[in-house]
Every structure is written in structure tokens, then in C-alpha cells.
Design an enzyme around this catalytic site. Structure first.
Site, short mmCIF file in Angstrom:
data_model
loop_
_atom_site.label_atom_id
_atom_site.label_comp_id
_atom_site.label_asym_id
_atom_site.label_seq_id
_atom_site.Cartn_x
_atom_site.Cartn_y
_atom_site.Cartn_z
N GLN A 87 0.88 -1.18 0.00
CA GLN A 87 0.00 0.00 0.00
C GLN A 87 0.91 1.23 0.00
OE1 GLN A 87 -3.48 0.01 2.52
NE2 GLN A 87 -3.38 -2.20 2.75
N ASP A 160 7.48 -10.86 -13.05
CA ASP A 160 7.15 -9.60 -13.75
C ASP A 160 8.43 -8.77 -13.86
OD1 ASP A 160 7.54 -8.36 -11.26
OD2 ASP A 160 5.45 -8.66 -10.72
N LYS A 183 3.66 -10.44 -19.73
CA LYS A 183 2.23 -10.73 -19.90
C LYS A 183 1.78 -10.20 -21.25
CE LYS A 183 0.33 -10.58 -15.29
NZ LYS A 183 -0.27 -9.76 -14.28
N ARG A 185 -1.80 -9.71 -23.36
CA ARG A 185 -3.26 -9.86 -23.30
C ARG A 185 -3.74 -10.41 -24.64
NH1 ARG A 185 -7.09 -9.36 -20.08
NH2 ARG A 185 -5.79 -8.56 -18.41
N ASP A 209 11.02 -13.87 -6.54
CA ASP A 209 10.19 -12.69 -6.30
C ASP A 209 10.43 -12.19 -4.88
OD1 ASP A 209 8.36 -10.72 -6.90
OD2 ASP A 209 6.63 -12.04 -7.06
C1 R5P Z 1 3.79 -7.95 -6.57
O1 R5P Z 1 4.12 -6.89 -7.07
C2 R5P Z 1 4.71 -8.69 -5.65
O2 R5P Z 1 6.04 -8.56 -6.04
C3 R5P Z 1 4.34 -10.16 -5.58
O3 R5P Z 1 4.49 -10.71 -6.88
C4 R5P Z 1 2.92 -10.33 -5.14
O4 R5P Z 1 2.65 -9.48 -4.07
C5 R5P Z 1 2.66 -11.75 -4.72
O5 R5P Z 1 1.35 -11.84 -4.27
P1 R5P Z 1 0.49 -13.16 -4.43
O6 R5P Z 1 1.30 -14.27 -3.85
O7 R5P Z 1 -0.75 -12.88 -3.64
O8 R5P Z 1 0.20 -13.35 -5.88
#
Ligand code: R5P
Length: 284
Positions: A87, A160, A183, A185, A209
Site C-alpha cells: 500500500q 514480472d 504478460k 493480453r 520474487d
Molecule cells: C507484486 O508486485 C509482488 O512482487 C508479488 O508478486 C505479489 O505481491 C505476490 O502476491 P500473491 O502471492 O498474492 O500473488
């Protein structure tokens, strides 16, 4: 002296052991109405390091209680997992920027101090602190963990573009390829996701990640990489938030193994960030 908050007891113990510092004994409880109670039982010292992740609102209150106990002293605060980091913007009119609100609540306690975060979701959050604030990068430690998996023809990908720097750091440490999933679409309801450059066919792929929360991002990436012919798919993440059935989702998608650090103390938190935190706290 090291003060371990209730969410970071194991990590605080590991940091204290590396530094050879005393680990304070603390009592954390809840009153019958649910309010949090904190007492540091070891005599208070003038200079301390408080280590407490804030995955829940209650952990944030325990942290505020610890900071209040040491309010006139010199505090190095380590928040290995900083909750509310996603947030970090006002996305819709009428919303708060909660990451800023949390920093604003902590600032008065850090006038003589400094703060360390680990792989904060958005580095812009550091600017909300009025004291010295640093983001520690656990990716090299994750890379060591990846290196011990015995992978064949490995590639590291981020789910990403936002996490591609992590993929690059880990891949360079290991001397392997890296990429990010792009990604595309296909229609109003269909999205495809594939590595931008590399072919994963027949290769072991590690998706890296900053965090796994619901597991949705990783589960989608695992399925797609397997459809694209990846031999085995592994996950590496700094923060194992793991809400609800996240772990089930990951294994149902066909993951081989999940590696995470101990910024949050979960069963998959096998890579310790204690050496990174100890190094940051060590008097220079
Ligand atoms: C997003 O920008 C974060 O780097 C994570 O990829 C994301 O927060 C992972 O969330 P979830 O496990 O709920 O998909």
C-alpha cells in the site's frame, strides 16, 4: 543487546548468536480483551537493536510497545518484513498511503536511531522515514540456496518486470541465464505469460520474487512455465507471507521446491537473513 519481537524470535536469536550479543528476554501476551502486552524482563540498556517483522496489525502494536519502552534511547530498528509495503501509493481517491502512515507512526521513536528493512516491496517507502533508512538485499543469500539445489541447465526468471533486478542478481551470482515473464493480453479475459527472451524447454527454472502472499502470482507462473516445457520449476522468495492455502496452490501447480528466507518464520524459511542483518548492525 538484541530485542526480538514476537514475530522475529528465531531471527533475533540467530543475529544475537552471530554478533555475540545478549538476547533480551521479553514477555509477550494478550489481555483477555485481545489487547497486546509487552514487557522486557532483561534490564534495559541504552543502545539496542529491535528486530520485529510486522505481518499483522498486532505485530505492529507489539513493535510500537517495544519502541515506547526504549523511547529515550538509541535504537537500531530492523523490520525484516514490513507489512503494508504494497500500500505504497494512493491507488484510488479516498485511500490512505498506509506504508507512509506506518512510517509516520514509527518516526517519533527513531530520533536517535536508524532503520533497516529487507527487500522492501517499494524502495520509495524509505523516503517516509526521517532517520537513516536502508534496504538490505537478501537476493545473494537466496542465490546461495538456489546454488545448492543441484539444478540442470538452470534459468532464473521473475514473474514480472518489477522483480527482474532480483533475477539478474541471483543469475549473475550463479553464472546462469535470467529473464522476466512478460504478460500478453490475448483477449478481454485471456492473458498469456512467457519469458521475454529465453526458451525454458527442458530446463530447470527458478522463479524469484520479493514475496509469496496468496501464491496466485507464483502458481500461474509455475503452470505456464511447465506448459512451456520447463523440466522442473522451483520458487525462491524473500518473504513467505503465505496466506490461506498458498502452499497447496503452489504444490498443486507442480512446483518442485519452495525456498524462502526467515524474514517470516515459516516451514519453508530455510535461508537465513541473519548474516545480512548482523553485518548491518555490526559497529563499523
Ligand atoms: C507484486 O508486485 C509482488 O512482487 C508479488 O508478486 C505479489 O505481491 C505476490 O502476491 P500473491 O502471492 O498474492 O500473488
Amino acid at each position: 543487546m538484541i530485542i526480538g519481537g514476537p514475530a522475529s524470535q528465531l531471527l533475533a536469536g540467530r543475529v544475537a548468536a552471530i554478533l555475540g550479543e545478549t538476547l533480551a528476554f521479553c514477555d509477550y501476551r494478550r489481555f483477555p480483551d485481545g489487547e497486546s502486552y509487552t514487557q522486557v524482563i532483561t534490564p534495559l540498556e541504552d543502545e539496542v537493536a529491535i528486530i520485529q517483522s510486522t505481518p499483522t496489525d498486532q505485530d505492529l502494536v507489539y513493535l510500537l510497545q517495544l519502541l515506547d519502552i526504549y523511547r529515550d534511547r538509541k535504537v537500531s530498528l530492523v523490520i525484516p518484513y514490513f507489512g503494508y509495503a504494497r500500500q505504497d501509493k494512493v491507488f484510488k481517491p479516498g485511500e490512505p498511503m498506509t506504508a507512509r502512515a506506518v512510517a509516520t507512526a514509527l518516526n517519533p521513536f527513531l530520533k536517535n536511531g536508524r532503520i533497516y528493512l529487507v527487500n522492501i516491496h517499494s524502495p520509495s517507502i524509505l523516503s517516509h522515514f526521517e532517520c537513516e533508512a536502508k534496504n538490505l538485499d537478501a537476493t545473494p543469500l537466496l542465490a546461495e540456496g538456489i546454488g545448492s539445489l543441484g539444478l540442470e541447465d538452470p534459468a532464473i526468471v521473475s514473474p514480472d518486470k518489477g522483480a527482474v533486478a532480483m533475477a539478474k542478481t541471483a543469475a549473475e551470482r550463479l553464472g546462469v541465464d535470467y529473464d522476466y515473464l512478460q504478460k500478453t493480453r490475448l483477449s478481454g479475459t485471456e492473458v498469456s505469460m512467457a519469458p521475454k527472451e529465453i526458451d525454458v524447454k527442458g530446463r530447470d527454472v527458478v522463479i524469484i520474487d520479493d514475496m509469496i502472499a496468496t501464491g496466485g502470482t507464483m502458481a500461474t507462473a509455475i503452470s505456464l512455465l511447465r506448459q512451456q516445457g520447463a523440466r522442473r520449476v522451483y520458487l525462491a522468495a524473500v518473504h513467505a507471507v503465505l496466506t490461506g492455502s498458498a502452499v497447496l496452490k503452489l504444490y498443486r501447480s507442480g512446483v518442485e521446491t519452495v525456498l524462502a528466507t526467515d524474514t517470516l518464520d515459516k516451514g519453508i524459511s530455510t535461508v537465513s537473513v541473519a548474516p545480512l542483518i548482523a553485518e548491518a548492525l555490526r559497529p563499523k
